[in-house]
Scaffold this motif. Structure first.
Motif, PDB file in Angstrom:
ATOM      1  N   ASN A  75      25.275   4.962  21.814  1.00 18.11           N
ATOM      2  CA  ASN A  75      24.716   6.285  21.548  1.00 18.11           C
ATOM      3  C   ASN A  75      23.734   6.230  20.396  1.00 18.11           C
ATOM      4  O   ASN A  75      22.638   6.795  20.472  1.00 18.11           O
ATOM      5  N   GLU A  76      24.104   5.565  19.315  1.00 25.52           N
ATOM      6  CA  GLU A  76      23.239   5.491  18.131  1.00 25.52           C
ATOM      7  C   GLU A  76      21.930   4.782  18.452  1.00 25.52           C
ATOM      8  O   GLU A  76      20.839   5.257  18.092  1.00 25.52           O
ATOM      9  N   GLN A  77      22.023   3.639  19.145  1.00 27.74           N
ATOM     10  CA  GLN A  77      20.806   2.914  19.500  1.00 27.74           C
ATOM     11  C   GLN A  77      19.959   3.701  20.490  1.00 27.74           C
ATOM     12  O   GLN A  77      18.726   3.684  20.431  1.00 27.74           O
ATOM     13  N   ALA A  78      20.637   4.424  21.385  1.00 27.01           N
ATOM     14  CA  ALA A  78      19.910   5.225  22.373  1.00 27.01           C
ATOM     15  C   ALA A  78      19.099   6.324  21.701  1.00 27.01           C
ATOM     16  O   ALA A  78      17.999   6.652  22.160  1.00 27.01           O
ATOM     17  N   GLN A  79      19.604   6.887  20.610  1.00 26.53           N
ATOM     18  CA  GLN A  79      18.847   7.917  19.904  1.00 26.53           C
ATOM     19  C   GLN A  79      17.569   7.351  19.296  1.00 26.53           C
ATOM     20  O   GLN A  79      16.507   7.981  19.350  1.00 26.53           O
ATOM     21  N   LEU A  80      17.659   6.154  18.735  1.00 29.12           N
ATOM     22  CA  LEU A  80      16.466   5.491  18.206  1.00 29.12           C
ATOM     23  C   LEU A  80      15.472   5.204  19.322  1.00 29.12           C
ATOM     24  O   LEU A  80      14.271   5.466  19.196  1.00 29.12           O
ATOM     25  N   ASP A  81      15.984   4.640  20.412  1.00 27.37           N
ATOM     26  CA  ASP A  81      15.106   4.291  21.529  1.00 27.37           C
ATOM     27  C   ASP A  81      14.512   5.537  22.178  1.00 27.37           C
ATOM     28  O   ASP A  81      13.358   5.513  22.640  1.00 27.37           O
ATOM     29  N   LEU A  82      15.287   6.598  22.218  1.00 27.87           N
ATOM     30  CA  LEU A  82      14.782   7.850  22.793  1.00 27.87           C
ATOM     31  C   LEU A  82      13.597   8.368  21.986  1.00 27.87           C
ATOM     32  O   LEU A  82      12.577   8.789  22.558  1.00 27.87           O
ATOM     33  N   ALA A  83      13.716   8.336  20.669  1.00 27.56           N
ATOM     34  CA  ALA A  83      12.606   8.793  19.824  1.00 27.56           C
ATOM     35  C   ALA A  83      11.357   7.962  20.084  1.00 27.56           C
ATOM     36  O   ALA A  83      10.244   8.500  20.179  1.00 27.56           O
ATOM     37  N   TYR A  84      11.525   6.649  20.213  1.00 29.48           N
ATOM     38  CA  TYR A  84      10.377   5.767  20.485  1.00 29.48           C
ATOM     39  C   TYR A  84       9.784   6.059  21.859  1.00 29.48           C
ATOM     40  O   TYR A  84       8.556   6.105  22.028  1.00 29.48           O
ATOM     41  N   SER A  85      10.648   6.267  22.851  1.00 31.45           N
ATOM     42  CA  SER A  85      10.176   6.560  24.201  1.00 31.45           C
ATOM     43  C   SER A  85       9.385   7.864  24.229  1.00 31.45           C
ATOM     44  O   SER A  85       8.319   7.952  24.851  1.00 31.45           O
ATOM     45  N   GLN A  86       9.874   8.877  23.532  1.00 27.47           N
ATOM     46  CA  GLN A  86       9.157  10.160  23.462  1.00 27.47           C
ATOM     47  C   GLN A  86       7.828  10.004  22.723  1.00 27.47           C
ATOM     48  O   GLN A  86       6.819  10.600  23.108  1.00 27.47           O
ATOM     49  N   TYR A  87       7.837   9.202  21.688  1.00 28.74           N
ATOM     50  CA  TYR A  87       6.607   8.932  20.928  1.00 28.74           C
ATOM     51  C   TYR A  87       5.562   8.257  21.816  1.00 28.74           C
ATOM     52  O   TYR A  87       4.391   8.659  21.840  1.00 28.74           O
ATOM     53  N   LYS A  88       5.976   7.257  22.583  1.00 31.64           N
ATOM     54  CA  LYS A  88       5.051   6.551  23.467  1.00 31.64           C
ATOM     55  C   LYS A  88       4.614   7.424  24.638  1.00 31.64           C
ATOM     56  O   LYS A  88       3.538   7.202  25.205  1.00 31.64           O
ATOM     57  N   ASP A  89       5.429   8.407  24.977  1.00 27.04           N
ATOM     58  CA  ASP A  89       5.109   9.292  26.088  1.00 27.04           C
ATOM     59  C   ASP A  89       4.299  10.499  25.625  1.00 27.04           C
ATOM     60  O   ASP A  89       4.174  11.482  26.352  1.00 27.04           O
ATOM     61  N   GLN A  91       4.905  12.730  23.261  1.00 25.46           N
ATOM     62  CA  GLN A  91       5.694  13.928  22.996  1.00 25.46           C
ATOM     63  C   GLN A  91       6.075  13.928  21.512  1.00 25.46           C
ATOM     64  O   GLN A  91       7.247  13.767  21.156  1.00 25.46           O
ATOM     65  N   PRO A  92       5.089  14.083  20.612  1.00 22.43           N
ATOM     66  CA  PRO A  92       5.364  13.909  19.186  1.00 22.43           C
ATOM     67  C   PRO A  92       6.369  14.896  18.606  1.00 22.43           C
ATOM     68  O   PRO A  92       7.169  14.529  17.742  1.00 22.43           O
ATOM     69  N   ASP A  93       6.342  16.138  19.091  1.00 17.76           N
ATOM     70  CA  ASP A  93       7.291  17.118  18.556  1.00 17.76           C
ATOM     71  C   ASP A  93       8.729  16.748  18.905  1.00 17.76           C
ATOM     72  O   ASP A  93       9.626  16.806  18.049  1.00 17.76           O
ATOM     73  N   ASP A  94       8.947  16.359  20.159  1.00 24.27           N
ATOM     74  CA  ASP A  94      10.292  15.944  20.578  1.00 24.27           C
ATOM     75  C   ASP A  94      10.715  14.675  19.850  1.00 24.27           C
ATOM     76  O   ASP A  94      11.866  14.545  19.413  1.00 24.27           O
ATOM     77  N   ALA A  95       9.792  13.728  19.732  1.00 25.62           N
ATOM     78  CA  ALA A  95      10.100  12.464  19.057  1.00 25.62           C
ATOM     79  C   ALA A  95      10.447  12.707  17.597  1.00 25.62           C
ATOM     80  O   ALA A  95      11.401  12.121  17.058  1.00 25.62           O
ATOM     81  N   TYR A  96       9.687  13.585  16.956  1.00 23.16           N
ATOM     82  CA  TYR A  96       9.925  13.866  15.535  1.00 23.16           C
ATOM     83  C   TYR A  96      11.270  14.550  15.346  1.00 23.16           C
ATOM     84  O   TYR A  96      12.004  14.246  14.398  1.00 23.16           O
ATOM     85  N   SER A  97      11.609  15.452  16.242  1.00 21.83           N
ATOM     86  CA  SER A  97      12.903  16.122  16.173  1.00 21.83           C
ATOM     87  C   SER A  97      14.048  15.136  16.371  1.00 21.83           C
ATOM     88  O   SER A  97      15.053  15.169  15.646  1.00 21.83           O
ATOM     89  N   THR A  98      13.886  14.237  17.331  1.00 23.97           N
ATOM     90  CA  THR A  98      14.931  13.243  17.620  1.00 23.97           C
ATOM     91  C   THR A  98      15.146  12.310  16.440  1.00 23.97           C
ATOM     92  O   THR A  98      16.286  12.034  16.047  1.00 23.97           O
TER      93      THR A  98
END
Length: 279
Positions: A75-89, A91-98
């Protein structure tokens, strides 16, 4: 060569078993979705999508993992990876929130330095538009709103302050230098605008701000020149002479020292050139 009934039965039995296994495999594959996968397979699925730049799929899979397995290392690693995935996609607002949520939830995580770095990158990459990213037009970027530049600078600053030995700190410091110069150029641009419009108090204030806050930026020389001209416009010859001496001492090759009318306003034709970086 004669084939016995027993041999025929053996062949049929093998084929039946193989077909059965194939059918089971196909049936199992259909059921093996992100809603039923065990956590390790779900993380591998999400990570594989991320590595292949399928950011929409990786984002969906990471979000499902976090929802289904609300605790644990995955779960912890997935949150980091999710932020990176949103950033690359993009979606800066979602990535920043994550990433902010991760930093607040896991302030002592072993990879929290990366989280601070990623937070800086998110803001750093939304400071300019497509043209700036492709052509790296620092001058154009310095004429945009500086809110994200300031936030990115603060993010990288916090990383280098908290984790000076982090593997990400060296790159963060280089980005801070770039951002410092962009911010300084923005202030110089505004000071030039006021100077051209003979708002000498305002141009002097902006130039003084650069000198006080961005001493190591190359734009400091321009700020000293603008401050000199501002003092002349304010009929303060003593202050103007002192400032000019500082300019000559620290920036002996500055164009103002040989051209008292520097900086020159851009021509009307130059202003009409798209993306020229002029007002």
């Amino acid at each position: 060569m004669r084939v016995t009934k027993l041999q025929t039965l053996k062949v049929l039995l093998v084929l039946a078993v193989a077909a059965s296994m194939s059918a089971c495999s196909m049936f199992g594959h259909k059921k093996d979705t992100i809603d039923t996968m065990p956590v390790d397979k779900l993380y591998a699925n999400a990570h594989n999508s991320l590595e292949h730049a399928d950011y929409a799929a990786s984002t969906k899979a990471y979000q499902r993992l976090i929802a289904r397995f609300p605790s644990g290392d995955y779960n912890e690693q997935a949150q980091l990876d999710l932020a990176y995935s949103q950033y690359k996609d993009n979606q800066p607002d979602d990535a920043y929130s994550t990433i902010n949520r991760f930093i607040k939830t896991y302030p002592t995580h072993k990879h929290v330095d990366y989280a601070y770095y990623l937070r800086g990158l998110i803001n750093f990459d939304r400071t300019g538009g497509f043209v700036e990213r492709v052509f790296q037009r620092t001058q154009s970027q310095s004429r945009r709103d500086q809110g994200y530049n300031l936030q990115a600078f603060d993010d990288f600053s916090e990383l280098t302050r908290r984790f000076p030995d982090s593997a990400y700190s060296a790159d963060a410091r280089q980005r801070m230098i770039y951002l410092r110069n962009v911010l300084a150029q923005f202030e110089v641009n505004v000071a030039e605008f006021y100077l051209r419009n003979k708002a000498f108090v305002a141009s002097a204030d902006r130039a003084q701000y650069v000198i006080e806050h961005y001493q190591q930026a190359p734009q400091t020389g321009d700020a000293l020149a603008i401050l000199t001209r501002s003092y002349i416009g304010l009929e303060q010859p003593k202050l103007a002479d002192q400032t000019r001496q500082v300019l000559a001492l620290n920036y002996p090759d500055h164009p103002y020292l040989t051209d008292a009318k520097w900086p020159h306003a851009p021509s009307i034709l130059r202003k009409m050139v798209p993306f020229s970086g002029h007002h």
